[in-house]
Design an enzyme around this catalytic site. Structure first.
Site, PDB file in Angstrom:
ATOM      1  N   GLY A  71     -71.594  14.316  41.950  1.00  0.00           N
ATOM      2  CA  GLY A  71     -72.721  13.400  42.000  1.00  0.00           C
ATOM      3  C   GLY A  71     -72.352  12.114  42.714  1.00  0.00           C
ATOM      4  N   THR A  72     -71.131  11.665  42.525  1.00  0.00           N
ATOM      5  CA  THR A  72     -70.649  10.470  43.220  1.00  0.00           C
ATOM      6  C   THR A  72     -70.716  10.663  44.727  1.00  0.00           C
ATOM      7  OG1 THR A  72     -69.206   9.743  41.416  1.00  0.00           O
ATOM      8  CG2 THR A  72     -68.607   9.039  43.645  1.00  0.00           C
ATOM      9  N   ASN A 149     -77.500   6.658  32.241  1.00  0.00           N
ATOM     10  CA  ASN A 149     -76.449   7.409  31.577  1.00  0.00           C
ATOM     11  C   ASN A 149     -75.997   6.780  30.258  1.00  0.00           C
ATOM     12  OD1 ASN A 149     -75.627   5.616  33.842  1.00  0.00           O
ATOM     13  ND2 ASN A 149     -73.597   5.843  32.938  1.00  0.00           N
ATOM     14  N   GLN A 177     -78.555  12.604  35.154  1.00  0.00           N
ATOM     15  CA  GLN A 177     -78.763  12.711  33.704  1.00  0.00           C
ATOM     16  C   GLN A 177     -80.080  13.382  33.336  1.00  0.00           C
ATOM     17  OE1 GLN A 177     -76.591  12.179  31.399  1.00  0.00           O
ATOM     18  NE2 GLN A 177     -75.017  11.146  32.608  1.00  0.00           N
ATOM     19  N   SER A 197     -76.169  17.147  39.449  1.00  0.00           N
ATOM     20  CA  SER A 197     -74.774  17.546  39.294  1.00  0.00           C
ATOM     21  C   SER A 197     -74.633  18.699  38.311  1.00  0.00           C
ATOM     22  CB  SER A 197     -73.935  16.354  38.831  1.00  0.00           C
ATOM     23  OG  SER A 197     -72.576  16.695  38.703  1.00  0.00           O
ATOM     24  N   HIS A 199     -71.842  19.701  36.302  1.00  0.00           N
ATOM     25  CA  HIS A 199     -71.091  19.645  35.046  1.00  0.00           C
ATOM     26  C   HIS A 199     -71.832  18.931  33.920  1.00  0.00           C
ATOM     27  CE1 HIS A 199     -69.427  15.414  34.905  1.00  0.00           C
ATOM     28  NE2 HIS A 199     -69.828  15.442  36.164  1.00  0.00           N
ATOM     29  N   THR A 235     -65.643  24.295  54.311  1.00  0.00           N
ATOM     30  CA  THR A 235     -65.860  25.598  53.683  1.00  0.00           C
ATOM     31  C   THR A 235     -66.388  25.423  52.264  1.00  0.00           C
ATOM     32  OG1 THR A 235     -64.062  26.568  54.971  1.00  0.00           O
ATOM     33  CG2 THR A 235     -64.746  27.751  53.004  1.00  0.00           C
ATOM     34  N   CYS A 321     -67.557   7.616  33.433  1.00  0.00           N
ATOM     35  CA  CYS A 321     -67.257   7.591  34.862  1.00  0.00           C
ATOM     36  C   CYS A 321     -66.800   6.221  35.345  1.00  0.00           C
ATOM     37  CB  CYS A 321     -68.496   8.026  35.662  1.00  0.00           C
ATOM     38  SG  CYS A 321     -69.047   9.680  35.258  1.00  0.00           S
TER      39      CYS A 321
END
Length: 381
Positions: A71-72, A149, A177, A197, A199, A235, A321
């Protein structure tokens, strides 16, 4: 003693069904998705299937999904890529943005862009009147997160995006979020770019996406072999992307159940908090169903988090984060919370597998730890 995880806004465990979808791409020979042979074609098909799954989870077209590694990365891509084509224009971002939005905005000053912060009220809701005034200056991109968040506060992105569009600027939202916690539609939000994102929804770390309107003029993030529409060469991580797609499909299927279950846990938790004389942030506005952000006078958040960890409960004092800082939450300071109270902030974010009995036991432990820490503070004084 078994440890209880209550920090799902930071990251989530990999769903076994997601892992199962990834395993074949990790264990057997697979081709480079750009290769022409059967192995390469198979990998390309898997990536494109995942792209469709991701698109369907957030109300977008598959052609609008650009895969990134986090996400960053996607947020940096949006801010730097859009503003980079309009040097001299300002970048606007809300006062409660994650550092992966605010820091690239500030970094673009080196290339001749200016940046400005949009204020929020005491509930963390963006000031649209201030935004309208700021948009009178030539603006390249405005970035406002869908859901915070820390507090879980949800913004009216559709209204904000309309103001930005009328000013001739591009609108980006960090919806990391929001995915899997609230209904999400790129089309309905009316934005030009949106970050999500993997995760955060029980998918693998190392996979994310920028959902991008194809009419946006944006500089490539990485130059090279031309992957991802020539915008993010390199890739593809096939296994992670496949897992991301599966996680998105599961998140959509589980959305209603997740919302009802986690809201019940949060409401029960906050009912118990009221007896502990705490301040709950953002309670007067729409929030993510799983998130509670609170603080106690006289007790440092980090101290309480450490104490609860020793008792088997994993919570956070803010955003994982940006845990390199011991300063009070910039989100709370922007909301007008006094620094001393902000230093006491603790975030609890529930997941689908947390239970009511865990909440009840946690409240008992929390009460005992607060009492113990206050006694220690009294002795030290």
């Amino acid at each position: 003693m078994s440890n209880i995880y209550l920090d799902h806004n930071a990251t989530t465990a990999l769903d076994p069904r997601v892992l199962e979808s990834m395993l074949s791409w990790m264990q057997r020979q697979s081709g480079n998705p750009t290769s022409r042979h059967v192995f390469g074609r198979s990998a390309r098909d898997a990536v494109e299937h995942a792209r469709t799954q991701v698109a369907e989870a957030c109300g977008a077209y598959a052609s609008q999904v650009i895969f990134t590694g986090s996400g960053t990365e996607a947020n940096n891509f949006a801010i730097k890529g859009i503003a980079g084509n309009q040097t001299g224009s300002q970048i606007l971002y809300s006062a409660i943005e994650h550092p992966c939005v605010s820091r690239p905005a500030k970094a673009m000053q080196q290339l001749g862009c200016s940046s400005d912060i949009i204020g929020v009220d005491t509930n963390g809701i963006l000031s649209q009147s201030q935004l309208q005034k700021q948009l009178q200056t030539s603006t390249s991109v405005a970035s406002v997160m869908l859901a915070n968040n820390e507090t879980g506060t949800i913004q009216n992105i559709t209204e904000i995006a309309e103001l930005v569009r009328k000013a001739g600027a591009f609108m980006h939202t960090d919806a990391v979020q929001g995915l899997g916690k609230v209904p999400l539609s790129f089309m309905d939000l009316n934005v030009h770019a949106m970050t999500i994102s993997s995760h955060k929804i029980h998918g693998p770390q190392g996979a994310a996406a920028l959902i991008l309107d194809k009419r946006v003029d944006i500089q490539p993030l990485l130059h090279g072999g031309g992957q991802e529409r020539g915008l993010r060469s390199g890739t593809e991580n096939v296994a992670a992307i496949v897992g991301f797609g599966t996680a998105c499909e599961l998140a959509v299927a589980n959305l209603t159940a997740f919302t009802h279950h986690t809201k019940m846990l949060r409401d029960t938790f906050e009912l118990g908090l009221k007896a502990l004389d705490v301040t709950i942030f953002g309670q007067q506005t729409s929030r993510l169903p799983n998130t509670s952000f609170f603080a106690l006078d006289g007790i440092e958040g980090e101290t309480l988090v450490t104490a609860l960890d020793r008792q088997g409960y994993a919570v956070a004092s803010g955003s994982a984060c940006s845990s390199d800082s011991t300063e009070p939450s910039h989100v709370l300071l922007a909301m007008g919370v006094k620094p001393d109270l902000a230093r006491g902030a603790v975030r609890v974010s529930f997941g689908a597998h947390n239970t009511l009995s865990q909440v009840t036991d946690f409240l008992t432990t929390l009460k005992n730890e607060i009492l113990r820490l206050r006694q220690l503070t009294g002795i030290a004084a």
